[in-house]
Every structure is written in C-alpha cells, then in structure tokens.
Write an enzyme that holds these catalytic residues in place. Sequence first.
Site, PDB file in Angstrom:
ATOM      1  N   ILE B 274       0.816  -1.225   0.000  1.00 13.53           N
ATOM      2  CA  ILE B 274       0.000   0.000   0.000  1.00 13.53           C
ATOM      3  C   ILE B 274       0.848   1.272   0.000  1.00 13.53           C
ATOM      4  O   ILE B 274       0.433   2.286  -0.537  1.00 13.53           O
ATOM      5  CB  ILE B 274      -0.977   0.041   1.204  1.00 13.53           C
ATOM      6  CG1 ILE B 274      -0.217  -0.082   2.534  1.00 13.53           C
ATOM      7  CG2 ILE B 274      -2.036  -1.033   1.099  1.00 13.53           C
ATOM      8  CD1 ILE B 274      -1.070   0.309   3.739  1.00 13.53           C
ATOM      9  N   CYS B 336      -2.208 -12.143   0.605  1.00 13.43           N
ATOM     10  CA  CYS B 336      -1.095 -11.192   0.550  1.00 13.43           C
ATOM     11  C   CYS B 336      -0.541 -11.183   1.968  1.00 13.43           C
ATOM     12  O   CYS B 336      -0.195 -12.237   2.471  1.00 13.43           O
ATOM     13  CB  CYS B 336      -1.565  -9.827   0.081  1.00 13.43           C
ATOM     14  SG  CYS B 336      -3.072  -9.214   0.849  1.00 13.43           S
ATOM     15  N   TRP B 340      -6.463  -8.240   2.880  1.00 16.59           N
ATOM     16  CA  TRP B 340      -7.610  -7.353   2.654  1.00 16.59           C
ATOM     17  C   TRP B 340      -7.338  -6.288   1.596  1.00 16.59           C
ATOM     18  O   TRP B 340      -8.225  -5.511   1.283  1.00 16.59           O
ATOM     19  CB  TRP B 340      -8.104  -6.739   3.963  1.00 16.59           C
ATOM     20  CG  TRP B 340      -7.043  -6.106   4.833  1.00 16.59           C
ATOM     21  CD1 TRP B 340      -6.047  -5.278   4.437  1.00 16.59           C
ATOM     22  CD2 TRP B 340      -6.906  -6.250   6.247  1.00 16.59           C
ATOM     23  NE1 TRP B 340      -5.293  -4.896   5.505  1.00 16.59           N
ATOM     24  CE2 TRP B 340      -5.806  -5.475   6.644  1.00 16.59           C
ATOM     25  CE3 TRP B 340      -7.623  -6.959   7.228  1.00 16.59           C
ATOM     26  CZ2 TRP B 340      -5.383  -5.377   7.980  1.00 16.59           C
ATOM     27  CZ3 TRP B 340      -7.207  -6.858   8.551  1.00 16.59           C
ATOM     28  CH2 TRP B 340      -6.091  -6.089   8.918  1.00 16.59           C
ATOM     29  N   ARG B 382      -8.122   3.250   4.485  1.00 18.26           N
ATOM     30  CA  ARG B 382      -7.522   3.447   3.164  1.00 18.26           C
ATOM     31  C   ARG B 382      -7.959   4.771   2.533  1.00 18.26           C
ATOM     32  O   ARG B 382      -7.248   5.359   1.747  1.00 18.26           O
ATOM     33  CB  ARG B 382      -7.888   2.294   2.230  1.00 18.26           C
ATOM     34  CG  ARG B 382      -7.330   0.929   2.657  1.00 18.26           C
ATOM     35  CD  ARG B 382      -5.815   0.861   2.518  1.00 18.26           C
ATOM     36  NE  ARG B 382      -5.315  -0.422   3.015  1.00 18.26           N
ATOM     37  CZ  ARG B 382      -4.772  -0.586   4.223  1.00 18.26           C
ATOM     38  NH1 ARG B 382      -4.648   0.442   5.050  1.00 18.26           N
ATOM     39  NH2 ARG B 382      -4.350  -1.772   4.610  1.00 18.26           N
TER      40      ARG B 382
END
Lengths: 549, 621
Positions: B274, B336, B340, B382
Amino acid sequence: MEFAELIKTPRVDNVMLHRPFYPAVEGTLCLTGHHLILSSRQDNTEELWLLHSNIDAIDKRFVGSLGTIIIKCKDLRIIQLDIPGMEECLNIASSIEALSTLDSITLMYPFFYRPMFEVVEDGWHAFLPEHEFELYAATTSEWRLSYVNKEFAVCPSYPPIVIVPNSIDDEALRKVATFRHGGRFPVLSYYHPKNGMVIMRSGQPLTGTNGRRCKEDEKLINATLRTGKRGYIIDTRSLNVAQQARAKGGGFEQEAHYPQWRRIHKSIERYHVLQDSLIKLVEACNDQTHSMDRWLSKLEASNWLTHIKEILTTACLVAQCIDREGASILIHGTEGTDSTLQVASLAQIILEPRSRTIRGFEALIEREWLQAGHPFQHRCAQSAYCSSKQKWESPVFLLFLDCVWQILRQFPCSFEFNEHFLIMLFEHAYASQFGTFLGNNESERCKLKLQQKTMSLWSWVNRPSELSKFTNPLFEANSLVIWPSVAPQSLQLWEGVFLRWNRSSKYLDEAYEEMVNIIEYNKELQAKVNLLRRQLAELETEDGIQESP
Amino acid sequence: MEHIRTTKVEQVKVLDRFSTNNKSLTGTLYLTATHLLFIDSHQKETWILHHHIASVEKLSLTTSGCPLVIQCKNFRIVHFVVPRERDCHDIYNSLLQLSKQAKYEDLYAFSYNPKQNEAERLRGWQLLDLAEEYKRMGVPNAHWQLSDANRDYKVCETYPRDLYVPRIASKPTIVGSSKFRSKGRFPVLSYYHQEKEAAICRCSQPLSGFSARCLEDEHLLQAVSKANPVNRYMYVMDTRPKLNAMANRAAGKGYENEDNYSNIRFQFVGIENIHVMRSSLQKLLEVSGAKGLSVNDFYSGLESAGWLRHIKAVMDAAIFLAKAITVENASVLVHCSDGWDRTSQVCSLGSLLLDPYYRTIKGFMVLIQKDWISFGHKFSERCGHLDGDPKEISPVFIQFLECVWHLTEQFPQAFEFNEAFLLQIHEHIHSCQFGNFLGNCQKEREELKLEEKTYSLWPFLLDDQTKYQNALYSSPPHRLTVLEPSTVSFQFKFWRSMYHQFDRTLHPRQSVFHTVMAMSAQNKQLEKELRDLESKLQQHTNKQTAGVLTKEQLHSVRPDSPALKASLCLKEQALLPVADALRTIEGSEATDNRYSDYAETFAKAEPGVVSLEYGVARMTC
C-alpha cells in the site's frame, strides 16, 4: 514485358504464410509484375494479394533448406513466408526486392491497373481549382485566379492555377517568385468567410545575408491586409534555424520591411527527424514484450506525440489569429511544402466545417497537398522499416492525418468521415493502384499524363458502396470552429495505425458495429413513426370531415 | 458548527488550474456544515464536500489576496484567492477541522437525510444479500457449506459472520488454521465456479516464520483442494513480491512451504504494498497536474510514477487466477499479508473475468459488497475517513476500479455499466454520505449501527441506473463467458476521466457515449410510440370498415387541405431531438476557458510572441 526478367521464379508451391490475426496458411506463391500472391487454392480461405510497392523492407533467414522471408509493409504490417528450397527462396527474395524498388514511375501499378468498377464521377475532374474558387468568389472580390504558372515556368511545384490578391498583376507575381524559395510566391490557402481574414502560404523569402528585399513581395502580402489591420507571419522554423537559412540564401521577413506584420517562430521538425521518430515509434509498438517502463520510455523517446502536439499547437495558433483576433496569416517554413501545408490544412479543419465533410476533406487534400506541391513521391517512398534513410523521406502526411485523427477523437460527431477514411488515405499515399499520389507536384503529374493513364483515387472512393465504409454514423453538421485540446493528456497514440497489426480489434469493431446498428435503427424508427403519424392524422381529418357535415 | 468562524466571503477569485495567464472567475464563497460552496458571477455553483478535501494549503500572500489551494480526494483541485488574509485564515482553519473528523458519528452519513422513510431505508440495506449471491454460485453444495464458526466474530474479527468453507473441514481445523494466519484470516470461499467446480479462496499470510507448521492449516488447504473433484492440486497465489514475503518470515509470518502442503503449487505475483501504491499515485498526480506539461515530461512522469506498471501487475494476477480455473480447472487460494488489500483486488477482478454477472450493474455492487466491504477491506483507513494515520491511506480500491475501466476499454460490450458508474462509486467511497464504506470491517459497522443510522448507496445508484448504463452492452451468449484481456503494455493508458474528471478542457468536446446512449433511450420511446400509433391505426381501420359505405364518397370530396399539410409538418418537427444539449459544441462558447482568455490579452497589449500551452492560448509580451 520487362518485369519477366526480374521474376526468376514466378511460382513456388507449399509456401507457408504467417500474418497477423490469421492462422498460418499453406499455399502457392506467385509473383507477378506488381503483386505477390499467395493462394491456398481452397474455398473459403482468403488469398493474399500484396502490392510490391507496399513492401518497405524484407529480411531473409535460412534453416537448412527452409528459407524464410519476412516482409515488412509500408502500412506497417509484417508477414512471413516459409519457402522450401534455398534457391527458390533466394530468387523470390531478390525479385521482391527488385520489384518493390522500381525507380521508374511509369512502371508502377497505377499505369497497369484496370478498374473492375464503373466510374460514376471521374475523380481527376472532381476538384478543379476554378470550382473551388467559385466558393470564395461569391463572398469576396479581393481575390482572383491567376494563370501565371500555366506552363509551370514561374514555380515548378505550383499548380497552373493559383489564387492571388486581385490588385497584384501577373508581372508582379513573376518578380515575387524570384524572391521566394522554389518560386513559391504567397498564394491564398484559405479565406475565412466570417471576417474575410485569410491564410496564405509560400516559400521562405530569399533575403540572404545581406537582407535583400523585394518591393513586389511586400506589396503582395500587404495587399491582403485591411486598412489598419495587422497580420501574422508564422515561420514554422525556430528563429535559430531561420537565421541559419540566411547563409544559404534563404531567410525571413525583416520587421523593417514588413512593418504591418508580426513574425512568430514555431519549431516544427522536418525530414529525417520525423522519419526517425516514425521508425522508433513503430519499433516500440511492434515489440509486445516490452515492460511497462520500457514501453513508456520508448514511446516518449520516439517523440512522435511531441511532433503531433507541436503541429496541432501551431495550427490552433493560426486558427486563433484568424477567428479570434481577426488577423490574416502568412505561413512558410523553408520550401513551404511540408510543415507549411500541415499547419495551413489543419487550421482549415479547425475553422471550416466544409473541410470536415468527406467531399470537403478530399478537396482539402487535393488543394492543400497535391496541388500545393507536397512531394508525395519523395516523402512516401519508404515507411517505418526502411534502412536507406534518404533525406527526402519523411512521414509529413501521416503526421497530418494523425493530427486530424486527434481532432476527430475530440469532436467525434463533427466529422463526416471516420477513422477508416484516414487510414485508407495513409495506405494509398504509400502504395496504391491509383495515380493520385504519384509524382511530386502537378507539373510532374502532367508530364506523366496521370489523368489519361491512371485512375484517380477519388473515382473509387466516391462511390456509394465505398463511401458507406468511410462515413461517420455520428456525424451532425456543425458550423462552429472546433478548438482541440493539445495537452499531453488529451493526445493519444493512433492505435488504428500503429497498433493495427499488434492487437486484435475484434471487440472494438463489434462495438462500433453495434453503435452503427443503434443509429440505423433510430433512423428507421423515426421514419416509421413519421409515416404512421401522417397516416393517423389523415384518418383523423377524414373522421373529422365525416363527423362534421 | 463550532469550527466555522466565517460563513461567507465575497470577491473570492478562482484561478484556472492549467491556465498560464492567471485568468480567474470571481464569486462568493460559502462555508456550510457539510460543504464548501462557491457561486461565481454566472451563478454557477461548485460544491465541495468537506470529506472530499484531502489537503488545504495556504500559500504566501500576493497582491491580489491570499491563495488557498484545496486538493480533493476525487482529484478536484481548486485554487482560490481570498482578498483578506484574515478571512483566508479563518476558512483555512475551519476546513482543516471540518475535513478531518475524529469520530465516525461526525461524518456526513449520520446527518444525511435523503427524505426516505424508515421502511425504504431498511429495504435499501437489504438490497444486496450475500447468502443469495453464494446460492447463485451454487453454494452450499456437496463440497462447500456455510460455517457458523465466526457467528460472533470469535474466530476472526475482520471477517463477516457468514463464511463458506469445505464441508470436510471441521471446526477445530478452522480454528486451528485461523491461529496460524495473520489476523486470524483463515482460508474461506470467495467465489465458486459452478461449471468447473473450482473455487477461489482467500486468506492472509501464514505465521510460518522460517519453519513453523500448522497441521490444521495444512488440513484446511487439503480440504480446499479435495473440494474440487476434478483437479487435486491447487494454486496458492501470494500476491506480494517474493522479497516482501521473505522479509515477513523474519517477523514470524511468511508464506506456505510447498513441502509441508500436499498438492499445492505456490506462486508469487509481485503486486507492491500500500505504501508503494500511495506514493505512486502521488507522483502520477504531480506529473499530470503540472502546468505547461510537455509530452515528454508527461510520459517520463508516467514511467517514473510506475502507476500503470502497478495496474498491469494487478491485472496480470487476476488473469493468472482466472486461467488457473478455466484452463487447469484448479482451485486457487489467494493471499497477501493481511488479505484485505491485494487479495481483494485479485479475487474480485478474477471473479469479474470469470463471471458475467459481476459485469452487470447489480452484480458489480454485489462483487464490491462481497470481496471488499464484507471481507474487511479497510475502507475508512484506506480512504482516510477519519483523522488518522496517513500511512494507512492507499488507493487500493481505485486501482481495482481502474483495472475494471481498462477492461471496459478492451471489451466495450461486456459491461452493463459505463465509466460514470465507476466514477460515481469512487466519489462515494470518499464522500461518507452513505454508510456502506464507513468502518473497516463488518463488526465495526454493526457496532456503529450503520444500518439504523445511515443510508445505503446501492439503491440510489440503482434508481439512477439509466445514467450508468452502457448502450452497447450485450449480455454474453452463455452464463460463464470468460474475459481474456491482453496485458501488453501498450494496452494501458492514463485514465484521464478519473484523474482529470474536473478539468473539462482536457476532455473530448463531444461524447460518442452520450450520443449513443441518448439515441438508444430515444429508440425505446419510439418503439413505444410506434406501438401506440399502430394500435390507434388499427382502431381507425376497424371503425372504417364499419363505415365503409361512406368512405368512397368522402375521398372524392376531401380537398387537399393546405392546413392539414402544415399541421403534419409541424408534428414531424416536434419529433424528439436527440439530446441536443449533449451534442452542443462547447469549444466555441465564450465561457470556454480553452480560448476565452485569448481575446482579453490581445486587447491589452501588443504581443510579441503567441504561444499555446495546455490547450489554453497565451500571449506574452
């Protein structure tokens, strides 16, 4: 006939053909004077007919006795032929090489082509300058037709008939011609009916290092200005390049001698710089294994879109001066046969609705490219795969078509023609059965007797069956000036040309067809509804009459 | 309201983002509890939701006032110039406060009232039913069943209550496996491919470290592979780059060891984390937002931002997943780190390639509901809904939308929805106007009582679905038509309509899409009218056969009335025009900022050089 000497092996069996989007086909390869033909001799399989003049380069490889010829076409397609037998392969390769690089124009296919269709309208006479001028003559009397170049003596690259200011006589034109590169004295390119402003184009003035001047030249271009108005001279070269040109006898207009004109320098690339750009771009597009980073950096390094932006920006500038500021324009670079024509014709696409129709666009190509003396024979001699790198080869016309495509994408309902029309013009400019794009100017075309000996592209295109393929179903006449965005985010790679053979367009084509269906269906429904409404109205009136007495 | 000190400032200027000559519009700025509103002198209103504001910046004072630059999460950038510094400072402070809320309860959704009654509101929340969705896929069945292990969020807090697992996996196996997985996110069913009887499962990374094993976890994976009667081996896709996964081993996490699990094929696919994605988008926006951008700077910027490379990586992973199922008939387990972000991207995109249902308007909502909302993609973190850790913000969901957009470009007829639908969903993941995307997992949403206190977005989108329909859509010939996109680099393009959605000048001035849409809508109306006319005509014919005796007489006397003809013409003209508004060319209007500033500058001074940059004309002296 003379081709027979060049064809050592006219026929080879069991040749395997590989080409984009089709399964490999085995068949018989035949060479004729102008075509490479591969036929599987079975029903339902398409044959390959390839014009030798469409071949840009070939590579050959051998594995054992199996030879492979890779043919790279000017329309950017790459095909591969596997030929059994070393000798056959070598013979075929050398024949193709010889036949695809014939140096005599009169041996080219258009001189041998016999059309299988009925000519409705002869394209050679479809866009006569006299007729084009009539369109202007209705609105202005400031201009006249001049036949000074009737014998191509004043300017070899101009057509016999040009439009010049009414107040300038032929004698003055002859003098001006001696002061302009290639004899290309300023002529009318476009007249803006809204405010009477004009675009003129010419070659560079031959001022040289000692600042030569020509009173007639000054008089000529001043004759195009209204009292108290200023004009702009768009020099398509950077100031630096223009200054350097003086050493070779060329140059640019001095402010002192042209006080009513402002000179603006824009830098549009020419010649091999553009050819290199095309070669790099096509190389980048043809390699499907590129990582994202490599692809983006290759796309950038090709500079193709930079050229597009530069040309479009200059054309927008010209259109702005004309439409928004009400100033007339003179455009020239060095010879006035390349970037000058790009800019002048694109400005017209922006300004003039007629040039966005099929007929009007054809007229534009005829007037601003063919008659204006863009040297097609030289510029389009080779395409992206050539290795010869002659100075005169350059994708000037392709860049113009790409710019038109960019505007078309931004105004998809304002053009009567579609992308296929532009792609067709690209193909025919490089290899064609028609004579339209042969020769470098009208004088050469006259000597070649193209009108008598070859068929015009327009004779073929302007038949209803062909036109329907090139018509944009979304077209709705739009009388406005259309200002494109030239931001890098708004410009795109012309996939229809550069990715045409690298990615399947099946889904895009199907979607296009569906769009056409929706539009056709709409027309059909409208017609039906109108008919029924009329019938109903008639019946209702009848009822009314029936009831009233 | 305590944050608002100034509610109205007059004589505020708005500068054009790309104009190089500081052209501006003047108007009045209003600050409300939820929006910043600017009304310009043409009475045009610009509404900016406080929650959409990503950053507010006060630049140094200039002669014309105090500049205030607002960047929004929907990629709008506005550049105000406030005449008095004090006002600017007040607005700046208010916006800082209003755009960063500390509590969920202060978000717009809790005060938003669309005037629906309670029953409608509840029905809205019930519009999507995931149990129905699993039923549609054919689950439960002989191999898969609903597990009640997580009924009370005891096994995994960030999973939904209802989870589907292999029938042969016992509860102790599940619980054991969950203890061996990061955040307890054990392997569960995401999508079941009925025809191939293969499954897409998802989980988080195993806590394997360098050598740890967990028998239950191994059993659970075996159960997943046994649930596929056709193919015994299954793929385990670790969506991270190998290096990242290996680094995780040092922290006691990591990836599956092929030796410990029978019948697995392990595969890394290399999607970055991210943080990489966040800075990549930031770079992209810096590049595309530059004034006077050259083509070369644009492309070298695109390259160095790496954004399209990341999009391609996500797409490649989804294609790998879809191929494993369609070509090899194998089930796939995707994870991952926490399962999520990248896992949601790959599972949802993979399902979209496999199942045409997800390419419909309703199906796409279901897909987002299932793989993103319900499986605990941390939307609030996020998207930065609350004032929190900026390192948690990441455009993971935007990447998913962008991948879908790229698919719509390659397959223009495969999707029932259009680009506007994707943009609208993007708008609302940040708007906090509806409850759907608030919170980070289902448990949190229940605690916030979102279904009682807020409205669901989906029914509103469905009500408006004519706006989001793709006129060219054709439903696929059979139930499971797979999309096989190409991921050659040249297929990926900068998504101008997303990242420049408010920069009108950069977009095409006529839209093929809107024209075809309008025509398609008109066709429906015409069809209806045609039927009406036909039935009316039929009635007349019936009447006339009754009065057939008088008819002949009539014909002979009826004059060719010019009045009648005129009225017919009028009727024809009245035929609906095809959305003329949409076809209007904006390019030549005076308000158009591509060229309108050109004339002004001309009038001012004698320009020496005329140049065109960024589509906007400029003359410098």
